[in-house]
Write a protein that holds these residues in place. Structure first.
Motif, short mmCIF file in Angstrom:
data_model
loop_
_atom_site.label_atom_id
_atom_site.label_comp_id
_atom_site.label_asym_id
_atom_site.label_seq_id
_atom_site.Cartn_x
_atom_site.Cartn_y
_atom_site.Cartn_z
N GLY A 155 -13.66 11.55 -4.92
CA GLY A 155 -12.61 11.35 -4.35
C GLY A 155 -11.62 10.71 -5.47
N LEU A 156 -11.44 10.82 -6.45
CA LEU A 156 -10.77 10.43 -7.63
C LEU A 156 -9.62 11.44 -7.91
CD1 LEU A 156 -13.47 9.23 -9.96
CD2 LEU A 156 -12.14 7.61 -8.46
N TYR A 157 -8.34 10.82 -8.29
CA TYR A 157 -7.53 11.77 -8.37
C TYR A 157 -7.50 12.35 -10.00
CZ TYR A 157 -5.20 10.38 -4.14
OH TYR A 157 -5.35 10.04 -2.73
N ARG A 175 -5.85 14.24 -12.11
CA ARG A 175 -4.81 14.09 -13.00
C ARG A 175 -4.26 12.70 -13.50
NH1 ARG A 175 -2.86 17.14 -9.11
NH2 ARG A 175 -3.23 19.67 -9.19
N LEU A 176 -5.04 11.63 -12.68
CA LEU A 176 -4.69 10.38 -13.19
C LEU A 176 -5.87 9.92 -14.20
CD1 LEU A 176 -3.51 8.63 -9.82
CD2 LEU A 176 -2.27 9.98 -11.55
N ARG A 197 0.84 -1.24 -0.02
CA ARG A 197 0.03 0.09 0.05
C ARG A 197 0.66 1.30 -0.10
NH1 ARG A 197 -3.69 -3.04 4.13
NH2 ARG A 197 -2.34 -1.73 5.68
N ARG A 220 2.52 15.52 -13.06
CA ARG A 220 1.52 16.02 -14.15
C ARG A 220 1.17 17.63 -13.33
NH1 ARG A 220 -1.60 10.55 -14.94
NH2 ARG A 220 0.21 9.42 -15.54
N ASN A 266 -4.31 -1.96 -5.65
CA ASN A 266 -3.12 -2.20 -4.94
C ASN A 266 -3.69 -1.98 -3.41
OD1 ASN A 266 -1.49 -3.07 -6.84
ND2 ASN A 266 -0.91 -0.94 -7.36
N LEU A 267 -4.42 -1.08 -3.19
CA LEU A 267 -4.59 -0.71 -1.64
C LEU A 267 -5.44 -1.98 -1.05
CD1 LEU A 267 -5.40 2.83 -1.86
CD2 LEU A 267 -3.43 1.93 -0.90
N LEU A 292 -4.64 2.04 -8.53
CA LEU A 292 -4.40 2.36 -7.07
C LEU A 292 -5.09 1.74 -6.20
CD1 LEU A 292 -3.01 4.22 -4.80
CD2 LEU A 292 -4.83 5.93 -5.38
N TYR A 293 -6.38 1.65 -6.11
CA TYR A 293 -7.37 0.97 -5.37
C TYR A 293 -7.06 -0.47 -5.35
CZ TYR A 293 -9.08 5.28 -3.29
OH TYR A 293 -9.29 6.47 -2.52
N ALA A 330 1.66 1.78 -3.35
CA ALA A 330 0.98 2.15 -4.27
C ALA A 330 0.62 3.73 -4.40
CB ALA A 330 -0.41 1.55 -3.99
N ILE A 331 0.66 4.30 -2.87
CA ILE A 331 0.75 5.62 -2.55
C ILE A 331 1.75 6.30 -3.16
CG2 ILE A 331 0.28 7.53 -0.66
CD1 ILE A 331 -2.02 5.61 -0.36
N LYS A 365 3.08 10.29 -9.92
CA LYS A 365 2.30 10.53 -11.12
C LYS A 365 1.55 11.79 -11.06
CE LYS A 365 1.30 5.66 -12.44
NZ LYS A 365 0.37 4.58 -12.29
N GLU A 366 0.84 12.02 -10.02
CA GLU A 366 -0.01 13.12 -9.59
C GLU A 366 1.03 14.37 -9.92
OE1 GLU A 366 -3.87 13.35 -9.67
OE2 GLU A 366 -3.22 14.38 -7.86
N LYS A 382 1.31 6.77 -6.94
CA LYS A 382 0.28 7.55 -7.17
C LYS A 382 0.66 9.12 -7.02
CE LYS A 382 -1.93 9.13 -4.02
NZ LYS A 382 -1.68 10.18 -3.13
N GLN A 422 -5.14 -5.00 -2.37
CA GLN A 422 -4.38 -6.12 -2.70
C GLN A 422 -4.95 -7.14 -3.37
OE1 GLN A 422 -2.65 -7.06 1.20
NE2 GLN A 422 -1.28 -5.29 1.03
N THR A 443 -9.83 13.42 -1.61
CA THR A 443 -9.19 12.15 -1.86
C THR A 443 -8.87 11.32 -0.66
OG1 THR A 443 -7.31 13.30 -2.59
CG2 THR A 443 -8.59 12.69 -4.25
#
Ligand SMILES: Nc1ncnc2c1ncn2[C@@H]1O[C@H](COP(=O)(O)OP(=O)(O)O)[C@@H](O)[C@H]1O
Ligand SMILES: [Mg+2]
Lengths: 235, 282
Positions: free
Chosen positions: B88-90, B92-93, A7, A21, B104-105, B101-102, A10-11, A17-18, A14, B107, A78
């Motif tokens: 709650g989405l990013y 720029r992605l 996790r 950009r 992976n969170l 992302l989720y 993953a953070i 990437k953010e 993320k 798993q 988020t």
């Protein structure tokens, strides 16, 4: 606390990437590098001059980026979504801080190189820089948690950046204004004092006092960040 | 015990303003339960308490037999999914990057992302950035994220409020499929037909109080006036009771060949809500 490498990674990915950009924030990284280059051209040759771009990196790259990344997560909701997933606050903060730490390490290294600073004891200096980075990340975390929006964050972070990065400057003026003597105990001043000591014959105390001071600042600020989190994030 | 959610005498106040008072209901495993109420009636607040985003002021709230505050635990967060109006989405992605992302969170295996994208009909558009999407598409991405880890319990806070009819239908079908596989669904809406189409049971929420609770057809039976309108050849409309007492009348009309049209006046859930609370659903 429940922490998972998957996790955290993953953070971190993320955030990378953010950030890459988000040009408004990511281009800030260039400022201290440009400064370092210019100081070098102007003939920087003292430790306090070398440390101008280094301190600038800590305030603009480390503190400001951490602060605005956290404020944005709050403003755009988020963070709330992440907190509803299995990610713990530990995962989120470690992932993000790790990302900012990597950016800081790369930036500080480049700033040192560009300004033409050749430290006499690279090993001890690197440890002190790393500990300082941990402190400035905490500082950014506190500002980010305090702010309700990105706008507010960039206002809150300004005086904080001024106080903590211009400690060495205050120190230079302290003969005229004794109150500024206090600025000696700021992490930025301690880092500078350590770096200056390292250039000559230094004692154990010359190394330990700055190190311990910076560690104490880091610990206190992370504890403070945890308290702010409890206050701000539970409604 | 097979109650997935058990709420007893729940109360919530925000600085002296009461948002929920004495709310009680239980949801059984495998049910689709609808929380119906106009804006400001306390639907979102209830979901926030159930998912440990905010604390209750009083009462007893159990999920899977544990206190709601236990839902903060990582292993419990894997048991539910949630869709709210804050995506709650990013931004720029891309759609896909958000879901990766989720995944992976949580798993999950890599195939989970594709399955979730197919569920909301967005696989072809997976490379689009969130900042380029319409409200309806964002809602579908949020839904994909909510179901990706195949939760036992799904919270949907006004899930189709931004969707067009085609996608609404697509989502309804998907939700029924999830439900058929055993997912318990708690959904809020102010769309009565949505509740009627999807829900096994509904609760009417009005100003923080539950005013009625039951299966849509039972509520209709209990509260609706069950009448039949008969149109006669002379242009008159007769309203008769749906029962044996008026059967004779109808028989007479039919014998004398006077009837042009017969229809039942079955009320909609919206009518019943109006009748019970005296207010509209908007
Ligand atoms: N954080 C909050 N602070 C103060 N009042 C709130 C808060 N959240 C909700 N409320 C109030 O609680 C009531 C119910 O709100 P909500 O649960 O959002 O309703 P719904 O989702 O049914 O539209 C409203 O009167 C709203 O103003
Ligand atoms: Mg709501």
């Amino acid at each position: 606390m429940n922490i998972s490498m998957t996790r955290i990674q993953a953070i971190l990915m993320k955030d990378y990437k953010e950030f890459s950009r988000n040009y408004a924030v990511s281009t800030m990284v260039l400022l201290p590098l440009i400064m370092a280059f210019l100081y070098n051209r102007l003939g920087a040759n003292t430790i306090s001059m070398y440390f101008l771009p280094i301190n600038m990196t800590f305030s603009i790259v480390t503190t400001y980026v951490q602060c605005s990344l956290i404020a944005e997560e709050k403003e755009k909701n988020t963070l709330r979504s992440l907190m509803l997933s299995p990610a713990s606050l530990g995962d989120i903060l470690i992932g993000k801080s790790l990302f900012v730490l990597i950016v800081t390490i790369v930036s500080v290294t480049m700033a040192i190189f560009l300004v033409g600073y050749e430290p006499a004891n690279l090993f001890i200096l690197a440890i002190a820089l790393l500990l300082s980075a941990v402190f400035y990340i905490a500082l950014g975390t506190i500002c980010g948690l305090f702010a309700k929006s990105i706008m507010e964050a960039s206002i809150i972070v300004l005086p904080v950046m001024v106080i903590f990065s211009f400690g060495p400057l205050a120190l230079a003026l302290s003969s005229a204004y004794p109150i500024l003597k206090l600025a000696e105990w700021l992490p930025s001043s301690q880092l500078l004092l350590l770096a200056e000591a390292l250039e000559g014959k230094y004692s154990m105390a010359d190394v330990l006092i700055p190190m311990i001071t910076i560690i104490v600042w880091s610990l206190l600020s992370w504890i403070f960040a945890a308290i702010i989190y409890k206050k701000r994030m539970v409604d | 015990m097979n109650a997935v959610i058990d709420v007893q005498h729940l109360k919530k106040t925000f600085n002296n303003e009461t948002a929920l008072q004495d709310v009680s209901f239980t949801i059984k495993k495998g049910e689709i339960f609808g929380f119906l109420g106009p804006s400001g009636s306390g639907k979102t607040t209830t979901i926030k308490i159930l998912t440990a985003q905010t604390d209750k002021s009083a009462g007893n709230v159990l999920l899977f037999g544990q206190h709601a505050s236990e839902m903060k635990q990582s292993h419990n967060r894997k048991r539910f999914g949630i869709l709210t109006d804050n995506s709650g989405l990013y931004t720029r992605l891309s759609i896909e990057e958000n879901l990766i992302l989720y995944s992976n969170l949580y798993q999950l295996s890599p195939s989970a992302v594709k399955e979730a994208l197919d569920f909301v009909n967005l696989y072809a558009e997976r490379k689009k950035k969130i900042s380029q999407l319409s409200k309806g598409m964002i809602q579908r991405v949020t839904l994909a994220r909510a179901i990706m880890h195949k939760p036992e319990l799904l919270f949907l806070d006004e899930p189709t409020s931004a969707l067009d009819p085609v996608n609404t239908q697509h989502i309804y079908n998907g939700l029924r499929k999830l439900n058929a596989m055993g997912t318990t669904i708690f959904l809020t809406t102010h769309d009565m037909s949505e509740a009627e189409i999807l829900c096994d049971r509904v609760a009417f929420l009005h100003k923080g109080k539950i005013r009625a609770i039951g299966a849509p057809k039972d509520l209709k039976k209990e509260f609706g006036s069950d009448t039949i309108t008969v149109e006669l050849k002379n242009g008159e409309q007769e309203i008769i009771e749906n029962g044996s007492q008026d059967a004779e009348k109808l028989y007479q009309w039919m014998q004398s060949d006077q009837v042009t049209r017969i229809y039942t006046n079955e009320p909609t859930l919206g009518d019943i809500f109006m009748q019970i609370t005296g207010s509209d659903l908007v």
